[in-house]
Design a protein around this motif. Structure first.
Motif, mmCIF file in Angstrom:
data_model
loop_
_atom_site.group_PDB
_atom_site.id
_atom_site.type_symbol
_atom_site.label_atom_id
_atom_site.label_comp_id
_atom_site.label_asym_id
_atom_site.label_seq_id
_atom_site.Cartn_x
_atom_site.Cartn_y
_atom_site.Cartn_z
ATOM 1 N N HIS A 163 0.846 -1.308 -0.091
ATOM 2 C CA HIS A 163 0.061 -0.197 -0.080
ATOM 3 C C HIS A 163 0.922 1.210 0.051
ATOM 4 O O HIS A 163 0.394 2.293 0.179
ATOM 5 C CB HIS A 163 -0.773 0.136 1.250
ATOM 6 C CG HIS A 163 -0.132 0.174 2.627
ATOM 7 N ND1 HIS A 163 0.678 -0.918 2.779
ATOM 8 C CD2 HIS A 163 -0.148 1.259 3.245
ATOM 9 C CE1 HIS A 163 0.965 -0.622 4.322
ATOM 10 N NE2 HIS A 163 0.563 0.692 4.397
ATOM 11 N N VAL A 164 2.337 1.141 0.047
ATOM 12 C CA VAL A 164 3.135 2.325 0.266
ATOM 13 C C VAL A 164 3.736 2.630 -1.185
ATOM 14 O O VAL A 164 4.346 1.829 -1.654
ATOM 15 C CB VAL A 164 4.228 1.868 1.236
ATOM 16 C CG1 VAL A 164 5.281 2.993 1.183
ATOM 17 C CG2 VAL A 164 3.408 1.782 2.616
ATOM 18 N N THR A 203 6.889 4.889 -2.356
ATOM 19 C CA THR A 203 7.878 5.454 -1.763
ATOM 20 C C THR A 203 9.138 5.730 -2.799
ATOM 21 O O THR A 203 8.697 5.658 -4.040
ATOM 22 C CB THR A 203 8.542 4.426 -0.754
ATOM 23 O OG1 THR A 203 9.449 5.062 0.061
ATOM 24 C CG2 THR A 203 9.331 3.332 -1.353
ATOM 25 N N THR A 233 -2.199 3.632 -0.218
ATOM 26 C CA THR A 233 -2.924 4.447 0.646
ATOM 27 C C THR A 233 -1.874 5.391 1.335
ATOM 28 O O THR A 233 -2.261 6.310 2.001
ATOM 29 C CB THR A 233 -3.458 3.923 1.645
ATOM 30 O OG1 THR A 233 -2.754 2.676 2.159
ATOM 31 C CG2 THR A 233 -4.859 2.939 1.026
ATOM 32 N N ARG A 234 -0.492 5.136 1.120
ATOM 33 C CA ARG A 234 0.583 5.976 1.732
ATOM 34 C C ARG A 234 1.524 6.435 0.660
ATOM 35 O O ARG A 234 1.996 5.534 -0.024
ATOM 36 C CB ARG A 234 0.944 5.032 2.840
ATOM 37 C CG ARG A 234 2.210 6.006 3.487
ATOM 38 C CD ARG A 234 2.899 5.012 4.656
ATOM 39 N NE ARG A 234 4.110 5.443 5.057
ATOM 40 C CZ ARG A 234 4.343 6.423 5.969
ATOM 41 N NH1 ARG A 234 3.340 6.855 6.806
ATOM 42 N NH2 ARG A 234 5.533 6.856 6.277
ATOM 43 N N GLU A 263 5.466 8.396 0.187
ATOM 44 C CA GLU A 263 6.186 9.000 1.069
ATOM 45 C C GLU A 263 7.520 9.584 -0.091
ATOM 46 O O GLU A 263 7.557 9.181 -0.970
ATOM 47 C CB GLU A 263 7.155 7.948 1.610
ATOM 48 C CG GLU A 263 6.348 6.909 2.368
ATOM 49 C CD GLU A 263 7.058 5.601 3.047
ATOM 50 O OE1 GLU A 263 6.671 5.077 4.029
ATOM 51 O OE2 GLU A 263 8.054 5.261 2.529
ATOM 52 N N PHE A 267 1.084 16.399 2.977
ATOM 53 C CA PHE A 267 1.929 15.362 3.419
ATOM 54 C C PHE A 267 2.396 16.140 4.983
ATOM 55 O O PHE A 267 2.368 17.264 5.099
ATOM 56 C CB PHE A 267 3.489 15.822 2.683
ATOM 57 C CG PHE A 267 3.442 14.839 1.305
ATOM 58 C CD1 PHE A 267 3.817 13.669 1.202
ATOM 59 C CD2 PHE A 267 2.818 15.432 0.134
ATOM 60 C CE1 PHE A 267 3.777 12.891 0.040
ATOM 61 C CE2 PHE A 267 2.490 14.672 -0.988
ATOM 62 C CZ PHE A 267 3.137 13.492 -1.119
ATOM 63 N N GLU A 271 7.703 13.606 9.286
ATOM 64 C CA GLU A 271 7.742 12.410 10.214
ATOM 65 C C GLU A 271 9.076 12.160 10.907
ATOM 66 O O GLU A 271 9.294 11.250 11.451
ATOM 67 C CB GLU A 271 7.363 11.123 9.382
ATOM 68 C CG GLU A 271 5.948 11.292 8.722
ATOM 69 C CD GLU A 271 5.672 9.853 8.414
ATOM 70 O OE1 GLU A 271 6.424 9.147 7.572
ATOM 71 O OE2 GLU A 271 4.288 9.318 8.398
ATOM 72 N N ALA A 282 5.115 12.170 4.718
ATOM 73 C CA ALA A 282 4.301 10.937 4.126
ATOM 74 C C ALA A 282 2.834 11.617 4.033
ATOM 75 O O ALA A 282 2.394 12.572 4.618
ATOM 76 C CB ALA A 282 4.244 9.906 4.850
ATOM 77 N N LYS A 283 1.911 11.042 3.170
ATOM 78 C CA LYS A 283 0.517 11.334 2.945
ATOM 79 C C LYS A 283 -0.222 10.288 2.970
ATOM 80 O O LYS A 283 0.009 9.316 2.082
ATOM 81 C CB LYS A 283 0.493 12.181 1.739
ATOM 82 C CG LYS A 283 -1.098 12.664 1.432
ATOM 83 C CD LYS A 283 -1.203 13.488 0.171
ATOM 84 C CE LYS A 283 -2.534 13.679 -0.391
ATOM 85 N NZ LYS A 283 -3.393 14.614 0.550
ATOM 86 N N MET A 284 -1.201 10.319 3.666
ATOM 87 C CA MET A 284 -2.095 8.992 3.605
ATOM 88 C C MET A 284 -3.240 9.497 2.415
ATOM 89 O O MET A 284 -3.769 10.410 2.469
ATOM 90 C CB MET A 284 -2.766 8.766 4.896
ATOM 91 C CG MET A 284 -1.857 8.382 5.706
ATOM 92 S SD MET A 284 -0.741 6.929 5.623
ATOM 93 C CE MET A 284 -2.017 5.691 5.821
#
Length: 108
Positions: A21-22, A24, A59-60, A62, A81, A84, A105-107
């Motif tokens: 789900h990431v 990056t 969903t994420r 980075e 964003f 973190e 990061a942004k969801m």
């Protein structure tokens, strides 16, 4: 968007399934002469829409920004964003200066 704008988006997914789900290692580069015109925001918004349609959905998202990239960080925060952390002294610039990296990061 015109190809004369010369913008480059790139990102990847992590290999283990628990991170599917990431998205990056996000890099978005816009030619300096075109910055400040909304091109970066358009690229990010298109990325958010496309990422949500992937299977499995992302969903994420980075990215890492150099602390000296104040305008970029301001854009990323405007796009949702969140900072973190901070990697102290991570970037050694050509002229000898050292900057921190800011993971964000942004969801979606």
């Amino acid at each position: 968007m015109s190809s004369s704008v010369n913008c480059t988006p790139a990102a990847s997914r992590l290999a283990p399934r628990q991170f599917a789900h990431v998205l990056t290692d996000l890099t978005v580069a816009v030619r300096p002469s075109h910055q400040g015109r909304g091109v970066g925001a358009q690229l990010f918004n298109a990325l958010f829409k496309r990422a949500a349609r992937l299977t499995p959905p992302v969903t994420r998202i980075e990215l890492v920004a150099r602390s000296g990239n104040v305008a970029g960080i301001r854009l990323y925060e405007r796009l949702g964003f969140e900072r973190e952390g901070r990697f102290l002294g991570r970037v050694h610039l050509a002229h000898g200066a050292v900057e921190d990296d800011i993971p964000m990061a942004k969801m979606i």
